[in-house]
Design an enzyme around this catalytic site. Structure first.
Site, mmCIF file in Angstrom:
data_model
loop_
_atom_site.group_PDB
_atom_site.id
_atom_site.type_symbol
_atom_site.label_atom_id
_atom_site.label_comp_id
_atom_site.label_asym_id
_atom_site.label_seq_id
_atom_site.Cartn_x
_atom_site.Cartn_y
_atom_site.Cartn_z
ATOM 1 N N ARG A 35 9.024 14.990 -16.958
ATOM 2 C CA ARG A 35 9.144 14.258 -18.222
ATOM 3 C C ARG A 35 10.559 14.328 -18.803
ATOM 4 N NH1 ARG A 35 5.732 12.314 -22.658
ATOM 5 N NH2 ARG A 35 6.558 12.978 -24.654
ATOM 6 N N ILE A 61 8.927 7.424 -26.453
ATOM 7 C CA ILE A 61 8.092 7.870 -25.333
ATOM 8 C C ILE A 61 6.875 8.523 -25.995
ATOM 9 C CG2 ILE A 61 9.444 10.030 -25.181
ATOM 10 C CD1 ILE A 61 8.739 10.271 -22.266
ATOM 11 N N SER A 62 5.680 8.180 -25.534
ATOM 12 C CA SER A 62 4.462 8.667 -26.191
ATOM 13 C C SER A 62 4.316 10.179 -26.062
ATOM 14 C CB SER A 62 3.236 7.990 -25.580
ATOM 15 O OG SER A 62 3.366 6.585 -25.609
ATOM 16 N N GLN A 63 3.597 10.742 -27.025
ATOM 17 C CA GLN A 63 3.233 12.164 -27.008
ATOM 18 C C GLN A 63 2.460 12.459 -25.706
ATOM 19 O OE1 GLN A 63 0.149 12.651 -29.829
ATOM 20 N NE2 GLN A 63 0.334 14.876 -29.989
ATOM 21 N N PRO A 64 2.715 13.624 -25.092
ATOM 22 C CA PRO A 64 2.030 13.941 -23.830
ATOM 23 C C PRO A 64 0.506 13.803 -23.919
ATOM 24 C CG PRO A 64 3.751 15.560 -24.250
ATOM 25 C CD PRO A 64 3.697 14.683 -25.459
#
Ligand code: SAH
Length: 217
Positions: A35, A61-64
């Site tokens: 990531r 970028i989206s939260q994991p």
């Protein structure tokens, strides 16, 4: 690098598994994808934190955890053809590349599409197909898709996505207003039959385009 793989393991343990994600293929994929390569170098140290991060052009970028929830909701076994709307950093596309056979991804911002292409190639995800386009009409030439994942918030479910699903196919899409949405899963249960489930509340950047929101200056 060793420190990143430790951070990644912690991210998966604490943010993904501890919160109820059980699909082992999703867990394994998130353990593999680096990531930190998908964020700007200055933010590398924050790549495994429990939050979305800026990637430029007012996008994130989206939260994991959100990546995990959406990936699990697609219920992929490995042989599918998948369409993602909103390539962004390319991170979600890389996760999908490990979960499905063919991955197509649409991005409307040239800088992001170009950078995602470079990073995906560097990380060995050359099989992801990226196209620069308004994704609110899907990708007719490559349809039908076994799964469609929309990673930007839509005002409603565009009919194009429903039409481009295989029977049995799943669409995962955040729908709501510009600030907050509900993550929906729509399953095409028959030629003209769809079943909708509400998964959870979320906050995505807006899906901008012909069948989405208007761009704001
Ligand atoms: N999946 C991405 C998250 C991207 S954020 C990741 O893993 O990093 C949402 C992305 O959707 C942004 O890059 C934005 O430019 C893009 N987007 C918004 N509207 C779009 C549209 N109509 N077509 C294609 N991409 C769109």
């Amino acid at each position: 690098m060793r420190s990143f793989s430790i951070a990644r393991r912690r991210m998966v343990d604490e943010q993904v598994v501890a919160r109820g994600i059980v699909d082992q293929r999703v867990i394994d994929a998130m353990l593999k994808v680096p990531r930190h390569k998908f964020v700007e170098q200055a933010l590398e140290g924050k790549a495994y934190q429990d939050a979305p991060l800026p990637i430029g052009e007012k996008q994130t970028i989206s939260q994991p955890y959100m990546v995990a929830v959406m990936s699990e909701a697609l219920a992929l076994a490995g042989s599918e053809t998948v369409l993602e709307i909103g390539t962004g950093s390319g991170y979600q596309a890389a996760v999908l590349a490990l979960l499905a056979d063919r991955v197509f991804s649409l991005e409307r911002i040239p800088f992001l599409a170009r950078r995602a292409r470079i990073v995906l190639d560097e990380c060995g995800f050359g099989k992801v197909n990226i196209r620069l386009a308004d994704g609110t009409q899907g990708w007719q030439e490559m349809a039908p898709f076994d799964a469609i994942l929309v990673t930007a918030g839509a005002p409603e479910v565009p009919q194009y996505y429903l039409d481009q699903l295989t029977v049995g196919g799943r669409l995962v899409i955040p729908v709501g207003d510009r600030e907050s949405q509900l993550l929906l899963r729509v399953t095409r249960t028959g030629e003209n039959e769809y079943q909708e489930e509400q998964l959870l509340g979320c906050r995505f950047v807006p899906l901008i385009g012909n069948h989405g929101w208007q761009e704001r200056s």
